[in-house]
Design a protein around this motif. Structure first.
Motif, PDB file in Angstrom:
ATOM      1  N   LEU A 214      15.295  10.545  30.348  1.00  0.00           N
ATOM      2  CA  LEU A 214      15.419  11.816  29.646  1.00  0.00           C
ATOM      3  C   LEU A 214      15.413  13.010  30.596  1.00  0.00           C
ATOM      4  CD1 LEU A 214      13.207  11.299  26.460  1.00  0.00           C
ATOM      5  CD2 LEU A 214      15.502  10.509  26.975  1.00  0.00           C
ATOM      6  N   SER A 276      17.730  13.649  20.713  1.00  0.00           N
ATOM      7  CA  SER A 276      18.805  12.645  20.836  1.00  0.00           C
ATOM      8  C   SER A 276      20.141  13.227  20.380  1.00  0.00           C
ATOM      9  CB  SER A 276      18.455  11.401  20.004  1.00  0.00           C
ATOM     10  OG  SER A 276      18.477  11.678  18.612  1.00  0.00           O
ATOM     11  N   HIS A 315      12.873  18.565  25.632  1.00  0.00           N
ATOM     12  CA  HIS A 315      12.227  17.490  26.391  1.00  0.00           C
ATOM     13  C   HIS A 315      11.019  17.997  27.156  1.00  0.00           C
ATOM     14  CE1 HIS A 315      11.975  14.622  29.929  1.00  0.00           C
ATOM     15  NE2 HIS A 315      11.527  13.966  28.892  1.00  0.00           N
ATOM     16  N   ALA A 373      20.654   9.373  24.192  1.00  0.00           N
ATOM     17  CA  ALA A 373      20.260   9.502  22.794  1.00  0.00           C
ATOM     18  C   ALA A 373      19.570   8.231  22.303  1.00  0.00           C
ATOM     19  CB  ALA A 373      21.482   9.813  21.926  1.00  0.00           C
ATOM     20  N   THR A 375      17.975   6.151  24.185  1.00  0.00           N
ATOM     21  CA  THR A 375      16.678   6.111  24.867  1.00  0.00           C
ATOM     22  C   THR A 375      15.653   6.968  24.126  1.00  0.00           C
ATOM     23  OG1 THR A 375      17.811   5.820  26.983  1.00  0.00           O
ATOM     24  CG2 THR A 375      15.497   6.456  27.071  1.00  0.00           C
ATOM     25  N   CYS A 376      16.088   8.108  23.597  1.00  0.00           N
ATOM     26  CA  CYS A 376      15.192   8.963  22.794  1.00  0.00           C
ATOM     27  C   CYS A 376      14.659   8.206  21.585  1.00  0.00           C
ATOM     28  CB  CYS A 376      15.931  10.213  22.321  1.00  0.00           C
ATOM     29  SG  CYS A 376      16.367  11.398  23.613  1.00  0.00           S
ATOM     30  N   ILE A 377      15.555   7.520  20.893  1.00  0.00           N
ATOM     31  CA  ILE A 377      15.153   6.765  19.703  1.00  0.00           C
ATOM     32  C   ILE A 377      14.190   5.647  20.091  1.00  0.00           C
ATOM     33  CG2 ILE A 377      15.957   5.383  17.768  1.00  0.00           C
ATOM     34  CD1 ILE A 377      16.765   8.361  17.712  1.00  0.00           C
TER      35      ILE A 377
END
Length: 402
Positions: A214, A276, A315, A373, A375-377
């Protein structure tokens, strides 16, 4: 501490914008030597984050931060004393080590001093830091108008003096309360239970790994956008500095207002969803800019810059809160030191990742935004159980600040 951050970042802004030029025109290094110097120093600096965290768990925070600032000052000033490559490499490595340690120590100070208001404090701190960078960069640009070696040397000296000034200002800061450092008292000579180690905490290590991804928004502005515009886009190269200025202005103007949306741990985790979306749309705008034509492409690149800046600000709020909330109180320094590896590692891996994206063509940016995105989830799900149960259970420890 906010004044310390401003002075520190003004000095860093003086040097960061001209460091490569200094090594090229003053020290006389080749392109390959400069690249190796920067990469090697960055690699050594990665160790500064966990080292700074460990020191903060064992010693009073304020003296440790002062010592690190003075170490950075000496390393910067030492660059003026030699043109020999091996010494330049050693001094840059020491400075990089101090930089990463100082970042962790400053974050830990804010965590201890601000308490439940740490997210807002971080937003204000980040705004001040960006303003300092901008002031330093403007001063460097003015100094470079002179165009001789003395100008570069004065900028480097100014960087060194900023660290001395930061150390002197830190002397006036009180020691924040801490439940981290442990001592053996005369009444209870038994050694205290050792705090949990972040290196054995799989959830936290996985969180740090996802946060490394991120942090790639940093590489977008330092490497991605400039190279994309210069080598691929038909947009004039003059758009590059304008987009970088736009990034800085937006952060200064909006970081504090946006921080209120992540004022609690649950709210910070929830922000991973809009984060994301920002990354996915930013990658889409970059892809579209390749076929946007001379009129649409500048607008699409500007939209991408705004979206990636929004991602950067979201972030920053999320990372600050979750990195602290996931750490046990009795080992905050060690945990935040390990989390500092995420940003340090990104500085080494980020440019390579972004140049690979550019080499892949327009669809590379679509994959880039979509991958982050996802990776965010994943991070959203990763930290759910831990935050529901609270941070790791650590035995109570008697702490003495005397």
């Amino acid at each position: 501490m906010l004044t310390v951050a401003l002075v520190d970042r003004v000095g860093s802004g003086l040097w960061a914008s001209v460091s490569v030029l200094y090594f090229t025109y003053v020290s006389g290094l080749s392109l390959g030597e400069v690249g190796t110097l920067v990469a090697a120093a960055g690699a050594v600096g990665i160790a500064g984050a966990p080292l700074g965290g460990r020191l903060a768990d064992r010693f009073p925070l304020t003296p440790v931060l002062i010592a690190v600032q003075l170490l950075r000052a000496v390393a910067s000033l030492a660059l003026l004393t030699t043109d020999r490559y091996v010494f330049l490499l050693a001094f840059c490595a020491v400075g990089s080590l101090g930089d990463r340690a100082a970042n962790v120590l400053t974050k830990l100070y804010a965590t201890r001093a601000a308490g439940p208001d740490r997210v807002r404090y971080q937003a204000i701190h980040r705004t001040v830091a960006n303003a300092g960078w901008a002031l330093g960069g403007l001063a460097a640009a003015a100094a470079l108008a002179v165009g001789d070696a003395a100008a570069y040397q004065w900028l480097l000296a100014g960087d060194s003096l900023s660290f001395v000034g930061s150390a002197l200002l830190t002397l006036r800061c009180g020691e924040p309360s801490s439940r981290t450092r442990t001592v053996i008292t005369a009444k209870d000579p038994r050694p205290a239970t050792r705090p949990t180690s972040p290196w054995r905490d799989r959830t936290y290590l996985a969180y740090v790994a996802t946060d490394t991804v991120l942090f790639l928004d940093d590489a977008v502005f330092k490497v991605g956008l400039p190279l994309w515009i210069v080598h691929v886009s038909t947009v004039p190269q003059g758009l590059v500095p304008l987009l970088l200025v736009l990034n800085n202005v937006l952060v200064v103007a909006l970081q504090v207002p946006l921080a209120r949306f992540g004022a609690t741990t649950a709210a910070a985790r929830a922000l991973l969803i809009p984060l994301s979306v920002a990354f996915a749309l930013g990658g889409t705008a970059m892809t579209a800019s390749a076929t946007g034509g001379t009129r649409a492409a500048p607008l699409l690149l500007t939209a991408a810059a705004v979206l990636f800046t929004l991602a950067e600000m979201l972030h920053a709020t999320i990372s600050w809160e979750l990195s602290v909330a996931l750490a046990p109180d009795a080992a905050q320094g060690a945990y935040l030191g390990v989390h500092g590896l995420a940003q340090a590692a990104q500085r080494s891996l980020g440019p390579l990742a972004v140049t690979t994206v550019i080499a892949a063509g327009p669809l590379g940016w679509l994959t880039f935004g979509g991958g982050i995105a996802v990776t965010c989830i994943f991070q959203h799900r990763l930290v759910r159980d831990r935050l529901t149960k609270g941070p790791l259970s650590v035995p109570s420890i008697t702490v003495s600040e005397h």
